[in-house]
Design an enzyme around this catalytic site. Structure first.
Site, PDB file in Angstrom:
ATOM      1  N   SER A 156       0.832  -1.201   0.000  1.00  0.00           N
ATOM      2  CA  SER A 156       0.000   0.000   0.000  1.00  0.00           C
ATOM      3  C   SER A 156       0.865   1.248   0.000  1.00  0.00           C
ATOM      4  CB  SER A 156      -0.851  -0.027   1.274  1.00  0.00           C
ATOM      5  OG  SER A 156      -1.386   1.242   1.536  1.00  0.00           O
ATOM      6  N   TYR A 210      -1.781  -0.356  11.195  1.00  0.00           N
ATOM      7  CA  TYR A 210      -2.039  -0.970   9.885  1.00  0.00           C
ATOM      8  C   TYR A 210      -0.843  -0.760   8.951  1.00  0.00           C
ATOM      9  CZ  TYR A 210      -3.545  -1.201   5.063  1.00  0.00           C
ATOM     10  OH  TYR A 210      -3.594  -1.472   3.721  1.00  0.00           O
ATOM     11  N   LYS A 240       1.991  -3.452   7.134  1.00  0.00           N
ATOM     12  CA  LYS A 240       2.376  -3.516   5.714  1.00  0.00           C
ATOM     13  C   LYS A 240       3.886  -3.333   5.561  1.00  0.00           C
ATOM     14  CE  LYS A 240      -1.543  -4.213   3.564  1.00  0.00           C
ATOM     15  NZ  LYS A 240      -1.819  -5.492   2.899  1.00  0.00           N
TER      16      LYS A 240
HETATM   17  C1  WQD Z   1      -9.429   9.852   0.962  1.00  0.00           C
HETATM   18  C2  WQD Z   1      -9.613  11.359   1.143  1.00  0.00           C
HETATM   19  C3  WQD Z   1      -9.815  12.040   3.433  1.00  0.00           C
HETATM   20  C4  WQD Z   1     -13.601  10.001   4.183  1.00  0.00           C
HETATM   21  C5  WQD Z   1      -6.605   4.922   2.924  1.00  0.00           C
HETATM   22  C6  WQD Z   1      -5.524   4.224   3.698  1.00  0.00           C
HETATM   23  C7  WQD Z   1      -4.379   3.876   2.791  1.00  0.00           C
HETATM   24  C8  WQD Z   1      -4.844   3.105   1.558  1.00  0.00           C
HETATM   25  C9  WQD Z   1      -5.963   3.814   0.892  1.00  0.00           C
HETATM   26  C10 WQD Z   1      -4.854   0.707   1.955  1.00  0.00           C
HETATM   27  C11 WQD Z   1      -8.802  11.926   2.297  1.00  0.00           C
HETATM   28  C12 WQD Z   1     -11.091  12.308   2.675  1.00  0.00           C
HETATM   29  C13 WQD Z   1     -12.464  10.483   3.573  1.00  0.00           C
HETATM   30  C14 WQD Z   1     -14.618  10.928   4.581  1.00  0.00           C
HETATM   31  C15 WQD Z   1     -13.280  12.732   3.714  1.00  0.00           C
HETATM   32  N1  WQD Z   1      -5.405   1.826   1.838  1.00  0.00           N
HETATM   33  N2  WQD Z   1     -12.296  11.824   3.349  1.00  0.00           N
HETATM   34  N3  WQD Z   1     -14.394  12.248   4.323  1.00  0.00           N
HETATM   35  O1  WQD Z   1      -6.891   7.911   3.920  1.00  0.00           O
HETATM   36  O2  WQD Z   1      -6.156   8.394   1.538  1.00  0.00           O
HETATM   37  O3  WQD Z   1      -6.082   6.118   2.387  1.00  0.00           O
HETATM   38  O4  WQD Z   1      -6.999   4.100   1.837  1.00  0.00           O
HETATM   39  O5  WQD Z   1      -3.743   0.417   2.121  1.00  0.00           O
HETATM   40  O6  WQD Z   1      -3.478   3.148   3.511  1.00  0.00           O
HETATM   41  O7  WQD Z   1      -5.056   5.079   4.716  1.00  0.00           O
HETATM   42  O8  WQD Z   1      -8.275   7.122   1.925  1.00  0.00           O
HETATM   43  O9  WQD Z   1     -10.662   7.069   1.346  1.00  0.00           O
HETATM   44  O10 WQD Z   1     -10.011   7.325   3.770  1.00  0.00           O
HETATM   45  O11 WQD Z   1      -9.622   9.209   2.216  1.00  0.00           O
HETATM   46  O12 WQD Z   1     -13.132  13.935   3.502  1.00  0.00           O
HETATM   47  O13 WQD Z   1     -15.635  10.564   5.149  1.00  0.00           O
HETATM   48  O14 WQD Z   1     -10.976  11.607   1.473  1.00  0.00           O
HETATM   49  O15 WQD Z   1      -9.521  13.073   4.315  1.00  0.00           O
HETATM   50  O16 WQD Z   1      -8.394  13.193   1.910  1.00  0.00           O
HETATM   51  P1  WQD Z   1      -6.812   7.500   2.523  1.00  0.00           P
HETATM   52  P2  WQD Z   1      -9.720   7.615   2.352  1.00  0.00           P
END
Ligand code: WQD
Length: 348
Positions: free
Chosen positions: A132, A156, A160
């Site tokens: 990841s 997490y 990884k």
């Molecule tokens: C995306 C954007 C949030 C939810 C995660 C894991 C990473 C990888 C991918 C596996 C960010 C914003 C989100 C909400 C929001 N996975 N957001 N409101 O955090 O980039 O990555 O998934 O390995 O390790 O950490 O993905 O989809 O949570 O967030 O504004 O209700 O959407 O702040 O900018 P993230 P996400």
């Protein structure tokens, strides 16, 4: 190289990325044995894969099995010769990992040790691993290349990163291993038919499933985490990648692993090389669905980084693979899945 006629073992094959990859492996003529412990997935996914795979579904076999079960894994590997393993199984929620670190280390880290011991003991030494972009921590520069420093900022992420380190030690200790670590950016979307998709259990942590549920009227309002980041519209930027592109990336990875005469380990980014903001994702989803996605800007979420996207040069060079879907396609296919199966696999 074609993967037609190869025999592939897939862990976590009923999960979001696993299920799409199993389908694409079958479509490319591979034989697939998939295992899953059903802890975060649904047995019904098998019927969905079968429907899409048609007669090629005859080349698929499912075994309910946990990657922590050395004896069961060993007997599967003794009974049948596999060309390669694709290892997806693992817990994946960052927030949950903070609350349940032991479960995360047990399942992700210990589980992978058990899988690798069973593989080694039966002479199976080709593996593609689900890593990841989380291993880059809070990156200092974008786009991110594979040689950027790694750092984990959650349990997490550490599972990884520790697994990546373990894979490096294994490759070092025994030159017969061929290992590809695929570092996914933000996997989203669904099979274009809407027959396969992501079914998060409980309140979604990730952006796209949350947007989907707001558009369906299942949740009131999306909280946008932070609106004053130093980006053009003030919201965070991520490299969202279509799950079907990821699945194709795994096929290319297996092909490389089996063709390559050189052994050892390589880490490769799977992203699009293009970043989109939270507001851009909301707008794209509204366009795809024709629905309003109600949202309000709230406080920043701890641990979020401003902007992340991949440098995809290495994937293109080494795998001959490039993502083909854009953000609008991703939203269209996500909406297709959402409207076909609004309750996901629970009502399928
Ligand atoms: C995306 C954007 C949030 C939810 C995660 C894991 C990473 C990888 C991918 C596996 C960010 C914003 C989100 C909400 C929001 N996975 N957001 N409101 O955090 O980039 O990555 O998934 O390995 O390790 O950490 O993905 O989809 O949570 O967030 O504004 O209700 O959407 O702040 O900018 P993230 P996400």
């Amino acid at each position: 190289m074609s993967i037609s006629g190869t025999n592939i073992f897939v862990t976590g094959g009923l999960g979001f990325i696993g299920s799409h990859t199993v389908l694409v492996l079958l479509e490319n003529g591979a034989k697939v044995t998939l295992i899953d412990n059903l802890s975060n997935s649904f047995i019904r996914v098998l019927d969905h894969i079968k429907k899409l795979a048609g007669e090629k579904a005859g080349n698929m076999k499912f075994v309910e099995c946990d990657i922590n079960d050395y004896d069961k894994l060993s007997s599967i590997f003794q009974a049948e010769k596999f060309d390669a393993v694709i290892h997806f199984a693992g817990f994946k929620a960052v927030g949950e990992s903070v609350a349940k670190p032991l479960e995360y280390y047990q399942n992700n880290f210990q589980g992978t040790i058990t899988l690798l011991r069973a593989m080694r003991d039966q002479g199976l030494k080709n593996i593609v691993f689900s890593s990841s972009c989380t291993v880059y921590g809070l990156p200092e520069k974008v786009p991110i290349t594979e040689d950027c420093p790694t750092e984990a900022i959650s349990p997490y992420g550490r599972t990884k990163l520790f697994q990546e380190w373990m894979f490096r030690d294994i490759a070092q200790s025994d030159k017969e291993w061929r290992i590809l670590l695929l570092r996914y950016f933000n996997p989203v979307a669904a099979h274009p038919s809407g027959e396969l998709g992501e079914h998060p259990i409980g309140i979604p942590n990730n952006l796209m499933p949350y947007i989907q549920q707001v558009a369906l009227g299942q949740r009131e309002c999306l909280s946008v985490f932070g609106g004053d980041y130093p980006t053009p519209d003030g919201t965070c930027i991520r490299d969202y990648i279509h799950v079907m592109d990821l699945a194709e990336g795994h096929v290319a990875a297996v092909a490389k692993l089996l063709k390559s005469s050189d052994h050892g380990l390589q880490a490769i980014n799977l992203g699009t090389g293009h970043g989109s903001s939270v507001f851009e994702m909301i707008r794209a989803f509204e366009k795809a669905s024709g629905k309003e996605v109600k949202h309000k800007v709230v406080d920043k979420r701890a641990g979020d980084t401003v902007a992340v996207w991949a440098d995809t040069t290495l994937a293109e060079k080494e795998l001959g693979w490039k993502a083909k879907y854009n953000v609008q396609d991703m939203c269209t296919h996500q909406w297709q899945w959402a409207t076909k199966f609004p309750q996901g696999y629970e009502t399928a």
